[in-house]
Design an enzyme around this catalytic site. Sequence first.
Site, PDB file in Angstrom:
ATOM      1  N   CYS A   2     -22.314   5.251   1.907  1.00  0.00           N
ATOM      2  CA  CYS A   2     -22.570   4.437   0.871  1.00  0.00           C
ATOM      3  C   CYS A   2     -21.633   3.120   0.727  1.00  0.00           C
ATOM      4  O   CYS A   2     -20.687   3.054   1.474  1.00  0.00           O
ATOM      5  CB  CYS A   2     -21.956   5.266  -0.419  1.00  0.00           C
ATOM      6  SG  CYS A   2     -22.928   6.986  -0.428  1.00  0.00           S
ATOM      7  N   ARG A  31     -25.113  -0.351   4.338  1.00  0.00           N
ATOM      8  CA  ARG A  31     -24.452   0.948   4.576  1.00  0.00           C
ATOM      9  C   ARG A  31     -25.348   2.354   3.595  1.00  0.00           C
ATOM     10  O   ARG A  31     -25.101   3.350   3.625  1.00  0.00           O
ATOM     11  CB  ARG A  31     -23.167   1.059   3.576  1.00  0.00           C
ATOM     12  CG  ARG A  31     -22.136   0.077   4.187  1.00  0.00           C
ATOM     13  CD  ARG A  31     -20.934  -0.082   3.400  1.00  0.00           C
ATOM     14  NE  ARG A  31     -20.141   1.153   3.322  1.00  0.00           N
ATOM     15  CZ  ARG A  31     -19.400   1.329   4.707  1.00  0.00           C
ATOM     16  NH1 ARG A  31     -19.103   0.403   5.385  1.00  0.00           N
ATOM     17  NH2 ARG A  31     -18.532   2.558   4.602  1.00  0.00           N
ATOM     18  N   TRP A  80     -26.629   6.284  -0.166  1.00  0.00           N
ATOM     19  CA  TRP A  80     -27.511   7.000   0.955  1.00  0.00           C
ATOM     20  C   TRP A  80     -27.303   8.319   0.794  1.00  0.00           C
ATOM     21  O   TRP A  80     -25.901   9.135   0.928  1.00  0.00           O
ATOM     22  CB  TRP A  80     -26.891   6.505   2.356  1.00  0.00           C
ATOM     23  CG  TRP A  80     -27.807   6.835   3.334  1.00  0.00           C
ATOM     24  CD1 TRP A  80     -29.101   6.259   3.668  1.00  0.00           C
ATOM     25  CD2 TRP A  80     -27.879   8.038   3.880  1.00  0.00           C
ATOM     26  NE1 TRP A  80     -29.661   7.083   4.795  1.00  0.00           N
ATOM     27  CE2 TRP A  80     -28.953   8.035   5.271  1.00  0.00           C
ATOM     28  CE3 TRP A  80     -26.907   9.205   4.260  1.00  0.00           C
ATOM     29  CZ2 TRP A  80     -29.075   8.916   6.176  1.00  0.00           C
ATOM     30  CZ3 TRP A  80     -27.235  10.121   5.183  1.00  0.00           C
ATOM     31  CH2 TRP A  80     -28.032  10.150   6.337  1.00  0.00           C
ATOM     32  N   ASN A 106     -17.839   6.609  -1.956  1.00  0.00           N
ATOM     33  CA  ASN A 106     -18.340   6.767  -0.536  1.00  0.00           C
ATOM     34  C   ASN A 106     -17.499   8.024  -0.065  1.00  0.00           C
ATOM     35  O   ASN A 106     -16.299   7.823   0.311  1.00  0.00           O
ATOM     36  CB  ASN A 106     -18.090   5.557  -0.055  1.00  0.00           C
ATOM     37  CG  ASN A 106     -18.486   5.689   1.561  1.00  0.00           C
ATOM     38  OD1 ASN A 106     -19.332   6.264   1.821  1.00  0.00           O
ATOM     39  ND2 ASN A 106     -17.690   4.792   2.419  1.00  0.00           N
ATOM     40  N   GLY A 107     -18.151   8.891   0.615  1.00  0.00           N
ATOM     41  CA  GLY A 107     -17.773   9.899   1.475  1.00  0.00           C
ATOM     42  C   GLY A 107     -18.285  11.350   0.914  1.00  0.00           C
ATOM     43  O   GLY A 107     -19.334  11.454   0.355  1.00  0.00           O
ATOM     44  N   GLU A 485     -31.637   2.409  25.263  1.00  0.00           N
ATOM     45  CA  GLU A 485     -31.105   1.542  24.343  1.00  0.00           C
ATOM     46  C   GLU A 485     -32.198   0.871  23.894  1.00  0.00           C
ATOM     47  O   GLU A 485     -32.522   0.992  22.644  1.00  0.00           O
ATOM     48  CB  GLU A 485     -29.994   0.630  24.721  1.00  0.00           C
ATOM     49  CG  GLU A 485     -29.730  -0.492  23.653  1.00  0.00           C
ATOM     50  CD  GLU A 485     -29.280   0.131  22.379  1.00  0.00           C
ATOM     51  OE1 GLU A 485     -29.145   1.444  22.077  1.00  0.00           O
ATOM     52  OE2 GLU A 485     -29.239  -0.671  21.257  1.00  0.00           O
ATOM     53  N   LYS A 489     -34.196   1.383  20.053  1.00  0.00           N
ATOM     54  CA  LYS A 489     -34.399   0.204  19.221  1.00  0.00           C
ATOM     55  C   LYS A 489     -35.841   0.312  18.678  1.00  0.00           C
ATOM     56  O   LYS A 489     -36.108   0.050  17.554  1.00  0.00           O
ATOM     57  CB  LYS A 489     -34.168  -1.269  19.920  1.00  0.00           C
ATOM     58  CG  LYS A 489     -32.860  -1.729  20.036  1.00  0.00           C
ATOM     59  CD  LYS A 489     -31.951  -2.022  18.955  1.00  0.00           C
ATOM     60  CE  LYS A 489     -31.293  -0.853  18.223  1.00  0.00           C
ATOM     61  NZ  LYS A 489     -29.988  -0.423  18.830  1.00  0.00           N
ATOM     62  N   GLU A 492     -36.287   3.180  16.197  1.00  0.00           N
ATOM     63  CA  GLU A 492     -35.656   2.885  14.926  1.00  0.00           C
ATOM     64  C   GLU A 492     -36.415   2.043  14.075  1.00  0.00           C
ATOM     65  O   GLU A 492     -36.241   2.207  12.744  1.00  0.00           O
ATOM     66  CB  GLU A 492     -34.153   2.173  15.328  1.00  0.00           C
ATOM     67  CG  GLU A 492     -33.230   3.156  15.670  1.00  0.00           C
ATOM     68  CD  GLU A 492     -32.048   2.491  15.847  1.00  0.00           C
ATOM     69  OE1 GLU A 492     -30.818   2.890  15.218  1.00  0.00           O
ATOM     70  OE2 GLU A 492     -32.012   1.533  16.681  1.00  0.00           O
ATOM     71  N   HIS A 508     -41.042  14.440  37.089  1.00  0.00           N
ATOM     72  CA  HIS A 508     -40.567  15.833  37.026  1.00  0.00           C
ATOM     73  C   HIS A 508     -41.168  16.339  35.763  1.00  0.00           C
ATOM     74  O   HIS A 508     -40.452  17.208  34.948  1.00  0.00           O
ATOM     75  CB  HIS A 508     -39.053  15.821  37.164  1.00  0.00           C
ATOM     76  CG  HIS A 508     -38.875  15.514  38.765  1.00  0.00           C
ATOM     77  ND1 HIS A 508     -39.019  16.381  39.749  1.00  0.00           N
ATOM     78  CD2 HIS A 508     -38.309  14.579  39.018  1.00  0.00           C
ATOM     79  CE1 HIS A 508     -38.542  15.822  40.710  1.00  0.00           C
ATOM     80  NE2 HIS A 508     -37.894  14.636  40.355  1.00  0.00           N
ATOM     81  N   LYS A 608     -26.517   2.219   8.485  1.00  0.00           N
ATOM     82  CA  LYS A 608     -25.430   1.510   9.345  1.00  0.00           C
ATOM     83  C   LYS A 608     -24.473   2.305   9.649  1.00  0.00           C
ATOM     84  O   LYS A 608     -24.219   2.488  10.950  1.00  0.00           O
ATOM     85  CB  LYS A 608     -25.170   0.214   8.839  1.00  0.00           C
ATOM     86  CG  LYS A 608     -24.290  -0.661   9.856  1.00  0.00           C
ATOM     87  CD  LYS A 608     -25.186  -1.357  10.599  1.00  0.00           C
ATOM     88  CE  LYS A 608     -24.591  -2.293  11.850  1.00  0.00           C
ATOM     89  NZ  LYS A 608     -25.575  -2.272  12.919  1.00  0.00           N
TER      90      LYS A 608
HETATM   91  C1  F6R Z   1     -28.604   1.990  16.594  1.00  0.00           C
HETATM   92  C2  F6R Z   1     -27.527   2.351  15.901  1.00  0.00           C
HETATM   93  C3  F6R Z   1     -26.781   3.528  15.744  1.00  0.00           C
HETATM   94  C4  F6R Z   1     -25.382   3.211  15.946  1.00  0.00           C
HETATM   95  C5  F6R Z   1     -24.315   4.862  15.845  1.00  0.00           C
HETATM   96  C6  F6R Z   1     -22.939   4.612  16.056  1.00  0.00           C
HETATM   97  O1  F6R Z   1     -29.119   0.938  16.307  1.00  0.00           O
HETATM   98  O2  F6R Z   1     -26.793   1.391  15.174  1.00  0.00           O
HETATM   99  O3  F6R Z   1     -27.132   4.435  16.654  1.00  0.00           O
HETATM  100  O4  F6R Z   1     -24.995   2.846  17.233  1.00  0.00           O
HETATM  101  O5  F6R Z   1     -24.522   5.087  14.505  1.00  0.00           O
HETATM  102  O6  F6R Z   1     -22.348   3.672  15.322  1.00  0.00           O
HETATM  103  P1  F6R Z   1     -21.132   3.027  15.662  1.00  0.00           P
HETATM  104  O7  F6R Z   1     -21.022   1.973  16.651  1.00  0.00           O
HETATM  105  O8  F6R Z   1     -20.476   2.120  14.404  1.00  0.00           O
HETATM  106  O9  F6R Z   1     -20.024   4.145  15.936  1.00  0.00           O
END
Ligand code: F6R
Length: 613
Positions: A2, A31, A80, A106-107, A485, A489, A492, A508, A608
Amino acid sequence: MCGIVGVTADPDQIPTVTPMLIQGLKRLEYRGYDSAGFAIIECGSTELKIFKDKGKIDEVVSKYGVSKFCAVSGIAHTRWATHGEPNRDNAHPHTDCKQKIAVVHNGIIKNFAELREWLESNGHVFKSETDTEVVAHLLEHFVSKGLSMLDSLRRALSMIEGAYALAIVYREEPSRIYFARNVSPLLIGVGLGFNMVSSDIPSMLQYTRKVIVLEDGEYGYIEPYKVYIEKEGRLVDWRRRVVTIMWSLEDAEKGGYPHYMLKEIMEQPRALYETYTGLRSSAEISDAAELIASSDKIFITGAGTSFHAALVFAYYLARFAKRAVMPFIASEYITYSGLAERDSVLIVVSQSGETIDSLQALRAFKRNGSKIIAVSNVIGSTIPRESNIAVYTRAGPEIGVAATKTFLTQVLALTALALRTANLEGSLNDSEYAEYFDRLANASKVAAQAIQSASKTIERLAVKLKESKSMYILGRGLGVPLAYEGALKIKEVSYIHAEAYPAGESKHGPIALIEPGFPVIFLGTPPVGELHEKIQGNVMEMKARGAATILLAVKGYEGVKGVDVLINVGEADEILAPYALMPPLQLLAYRLATALGRDPDKPRNLAKTVTVE
Ligand code: F6R
């Protein structure tokens, strides 16, 4: 998960804080954004007004006409969900029984169930299912016993277990905002005629650049002309802790692009340049490499995108330093922390520096005597602060939920770290090391060229692929983590299923899914001489089963047969290939999302910064 903001101002300087609360909160939407809410103390009265509901900030603001209200102080929250479904009752702020105290949080408060039971047995009536509401009632409990609000806060905090960043308004003290931090991030913005608290820097930039990063266990209050911080009952001298944030406001805004994600993909050349320059002029890399070189066991961890950057590090460390590293996904730390000992080092990669899984891994390794190196984008965040050495990327704030520029800047920092370790290990001599390190100066140019040369083709490709239900991304060597990666993307932001494999592994099992038209994207990475033939073989296997084959490759793969679409991202050697291949993959994910009408900045179900396990 949050975001919280609180502002208090001198009405002679700032007639109403409502616009600051709304703007500040909007910059925290990354967030989490399933509900939002505000508690304000109205101008000219001491009335506490609450506006909150399910939905994004703009929706809640317009539904309740929040901007029309004049406020001397207030707090706000973007949520969130962690306890209780997203709805009006569970949206923050939460209040006590008499609606005098409002809290945003938040938490997670771990012992909220016991506290709630105790408070209910003392006559308190709860209105939500959240853990947060216990804070409002606890404060009410102590205030009703005649304690001051500050004393009540001290008492309440001593009973709460878990993670929290809290901001609190109290109707009887209209110009004060109380706060507390433990684990979850919280900062104070020091202004002229006002002060604010927030979960993150972007919400402060428009108003002040002077920031205090609160530490775990700190609490206190702000008034328009006063900051008061305590820890364990002792006054904290915060004046020397004020830092000036140099990020421009524009850095935190969209810069003319329709989405943050696109802006952040496009600004990678600059982010790479700044990260390279920053690392070249600091001792971080050498200090960290010395620690790695002198360690018996090397581990690296991260979550999501950061884990993929960790895999790139493992590749370079094997190739250049001839050292083995054990990468593991942060949430799996329980298995691996048992291997940690005094002579081991754990590298924790986290752009936010706050991801709870990564933090837990760090703490478990630390308990077992391991040394810790953090690679992070946020100065003063928890992971770097709890590490022995912190290496910082300089990507600037990343607002789009999907990590883009922070990934490539992590890759750059980790490549520099692997090269310097190779140098200390003796597998690269000083002049070889200097030559390799200098090549990283071109990361920025290589990314810019790839963006320019691939953009149009990627846009057309997205139109063709948008109806696909699933696709594969296959690579070899360095192409494997980049494929992971790229697939992450695409999943997501476009919600299309994309799966990555080492190309050689595809036969395989995964090849069973191939039927006419199934898209398979191959990544062609250096060393071309060693990989060209093998990739050619994998392309033919897929083509023979009717797959739609796409090859995204550095120069040298032009002759591969059986490819339906070839995207040449330009010349790039083994050190520079990530910067050539990754931006086109990110752009593909972005274009697929927008072609399908998705909002790439706010993918569903994602936040995020993930601060719950
Ligand atoms: C993917 C993404 C997440 C973060 C993951 C780790 O686009 O943003 O998979 O990479 O939640 O976040 P950090 O790097 O902040 O620890």
